[in-house]
Motif scaffolding. Structure first.
Motif, mmCIF file in Angstrom:
data_model
loop_
_atom_site.group_PDB
_atom_site.id
_atom_site.type_symbol
_atom_site.label_atom_id
_atom_site.label_comp_id
_atom_site.label_asym_id
_atom_site.label_seq_id
_atom_site.Cartn_x
_atom_site.Cartn_y
_atom_site.Cartn_z
ATOM 1 N N GLY A 286 0.789 -1.227 0.000
ATOM 2 C CA GLY A 286 0.000 0.000 0.000
ATOM 3 C C GLY A 286 0.814 1.267 0.000
ATOM 4 N N ILE A 287 2.047 1.224 -0.517
ATOM 5 C CA ILE A 287 2.902 2.412 -0.476
ATOM 6 C C ILE A 287 3.316 2.885 -1.867
ATOM 7 N N ALA A 329 2.967 19.624 -3.920
ATOM 8 C CA ALA A 329 3.428 20.896 -3.364
ATOM 9 C C ALA A 329 2.972 21.074 -1.925
ATOM 10 N N GLY A 330 1.821 20.466 -1.584
ATOM 11 C CA GLY A 330 1.305 20.551 -0.220
ATOM 12 C C GLY A 330 2.027 19.662 0.762
ATOM 13 N N GLY A 331 2.947 18.840 0.279
ATOM 14 C CA GLY A 331 3.776 18.018 1.163
ATOM 15 C C GLY A 331 3.336 16.582 1.337
ATOM 16 N N LEU A 332 2.212 16.194 0.729
ATOM 17 C CA LEU A 332 1.775 14.804 0.836
ATOM 18 C C LEU A 332 2.527 13.985 -0.214
ATOM 19 N N ARG A 333 3.303 13.027 0.263
ATOM 20 C CA ARG A 333 4.126 12.232 -0.653
ATOM 21 C C ARG A 333 4.154 10.790 -0.202
ATOM 22 N N GLY A 339 8.117 10.654 1.677
ATOM 23 C CA GLY A 339 6.954 10.874 2.527
ATOM 24 C C GLY A 339 6.483 9.621 3.210
ATOM 25 N N THR A 340 5.294 9.690 3.788
ATOM 26 C CA THR A 340 4.735 8.539 4.519
ATOM 27 C C THR A 340 3.326 8.190 4.056
ATOM 28 N N ALA A 341 2.820 8.883 3.061
ATOM 29 C CA ALA A 341 1.434 8.667 2.625
ATOM 30 C C ALA A 341 1.278 7.307 1.962
#
Length: 356
Positions: A286-287, A329-333, A339-341
Motif C-alpha cells: 500500500g505504499i 506541493a502541499g507536502g503529501l508524498r 513521505g509517509t502517505a
C-alpha cells in the motif's frame, strides 16, 4: 462526439491492483467535474488472466479493446511470466504491436515540492514503440531472439521508414506545441544501415516542418549532454531500446519513475501506461506512488480532446494535472519521494482536490 467515451482498465500485476484503482477514480472524478462522461470496462491481463484463461493476454481482451476509445494498462511483471508457448505474452508489447501504437510519448519535468537534481529539465522523449532492438516486437511469430548454440545467441532488430516517420511526425507535432526543437538520438556512426535509415527518415520528415529546428546526436553523447545541459532539450525522438533508456534517465533527473507518465499512441488508439514496472518488492504494502499512472491518464484525456472531438477532456486533464501538482506541493508524498502517505491516502487527496 455524442455519448460517453469508452475506457478499458487493465489492472496488471504487482502494484497494479493498488495504483490502477486510483487512476480510474481520478479519471471518473475529473470527467464528472468537467461535465463529460466516461464508461470504464475491466479486462483481464497478467497473472490473473493466466490463471483464468491460460494466457496473460487473452484474445477476448484484445477483441474488446478494439471497441474502446482507449485504455489504461497497469504494470505487468513480464520477467516472471512463463514462456510465450505456455501463455506468457507481454501485454504491453502485444498492445503496441496489434494496435500499431507506434509512438511512446514520455514527458519529464520537475514538479512543485519534489526534490530533484535537474529542475531546469522539461523535455519529452518520443520512443518508436514497435520495432528496433526490442526483438519481441520484431517478428510476426516468435520473439526474434535466436539461440544459435549454448554460448551464442542472435537478436533481430527491425527498422522501417514507415514506423520511424510515424514517431518523428509525433515528435514534430509535440515540438510545435512546445519550444520547436527536435533532436534525434542515433548511432548511425556504427550502424549505418539501420540507424542511418533513422537519420535519413527523420531528417526528411523534419524538412517538411521548417518551423521546427532539427538536430541529431549520437545516443551516448546525447545522454551525457542531457546531464550537462538539460535546458537545451525539448523533444527527443529515439529508437525503441534507446528511447526506453533515455526516458528512464530523464525520469530520474526530475524525481524518479514514480512521477514518469507515458502515452502509447497510434493513428486510432491510445494506451495510458506509467513508465515504471510492477515493483513486486513493494506489491501489497500500500505504499506505491500512483502519480505516474494518474498523469498518464491526463495524457490520455488530452489525446481524446484532439482525436475524439471531446472538448471537455482538456478541462478534465487540467484538473488531474493540477491535483497532482498541488498535492505534491502541499507536502503529501509516498515513501519513494520521502513521505509517509499510503497509495490510498494519496489517491483520496487527488480526488478531493478535483471535486472541490
Amino acid at each position: 462526439m455524442t455519448g460517453p467515451l469508452r475506457c478499458a482498465v487493465l489492472t496488471g500485476d504487482g502494484i497494479g491492483p493498488e495504483i490502477v484503482p486510483v487512476a480510474e477514480r481520478v479519471l471518473l472524478a475529473a470527467t464528472a467535474r468537467a461535465g463529460g462522461a466516461v464508461e470504464t470496462q475491466h479486462l483481464p491481463v497478467g497473472f490473473a488472466a493466466l490463471a483464468e484463461h491460460g494466457t496473460t493476454f487473452p484474445d477476448d481482451t484484445a477483441a474488446a479493446l478494439h471497441d474502446t476509445d482507449g485504455w489504461i494498462l497497469g504494470p505487468v511483471d513480464t520477467a516472471a511470466y512463463p514462456p510465450p508457448a505456455e501463455g506468457g505474452l507481454n501485454p504491453s508489447g502485444e498492445c503496441r504491436k496489434r494496435f500499431r501504437l507506434t509512438s511512446n510519448i514520455r514527458p519529464a519535468r520537475a514538479l512543485p515540492g519534489v526534490p530533484c537534481r535537474f529542475p531546469e529539465l522539461d523535455c519529452v522523449v518520443v520512443r518508436e514503440n514497435t520495432e528496433g532492438f526490442y526483438a519481441d516486437r520484431s517478428m510476426v511469430d516468435g520473439t526474434g531472439e535466436l539461440p544459435l548454440r549454448d554460448d551464442l545467441a542472435l537478436a533481430v532488430g527491425v527498422f522501417s521508414a514507415e514506423r520511424i516517420a510515424a514517431a518523428t511526425r509525433e515528435a514534430v507535432r509535440l515540438a510545435r506545441e512546445r519550444r520547436g526543437r527536435v533532436v534525434l538520438a542515433h548511432k548511425a556512426n556504427v550502424l549505418p544501415r539501420t540507424m542511418g535509415l533513422y537519420l535519413e527518415t527523420a531528417r526528411a520528415v523534419c524538412a517538411e516542418a521548417p518551423e521546427v529546428t532539427f538536430d541529431d546526436l549520437h545516443l551516448d553523447a546525447l545522454a551525457a549532454r542531457l546531464v550537462l545541459a538539460p535546458e537545451e532539450f525539448d523533444v527527443i525522438v529515439a529508437e525503441n531500446l534507446g528511447g526506453d533508456v533515455l526516458s528512464d534517465l530523464t525520469a530520474g533527473m526530475v524525481g524518479g519513475l514514480g512521477l514518469a507518465p507515458s502515452l502509447n499512441v497510434g493513428d486510432d488508439a491510445a494506451m495510458a501506461q506509467a513508465v515504471h514496472g510492477s515493483a513486486p518488492q513493494i506489491a501489497g504494502r500500500g505504499i506505491a506512488n500512483p502519480s505516474a499512472l494518474v498523469l498518464s491518464v491526463a495524457m490520455l484525456l488530452r489525446w481524446w480532446q484532439a482525436r475524439k472531438a471531446a472538448p471537455w477532456c482538456a478541462a478534465a486533464a487540467g484538473l488531474v494535472e493540477a491535483a497532482v501538482a498541488q498535492t505534491l506541493a502541499g507536502g503529501l508524498r509516498t515513501p519513494d519521494l520521502g513521505g509517509t502517505a499510503s497509495t490510498v491516502a494519496f489517491g483520496h487527496e487527488l480526488v478531493r482536490r478535483i471535486e472541490t
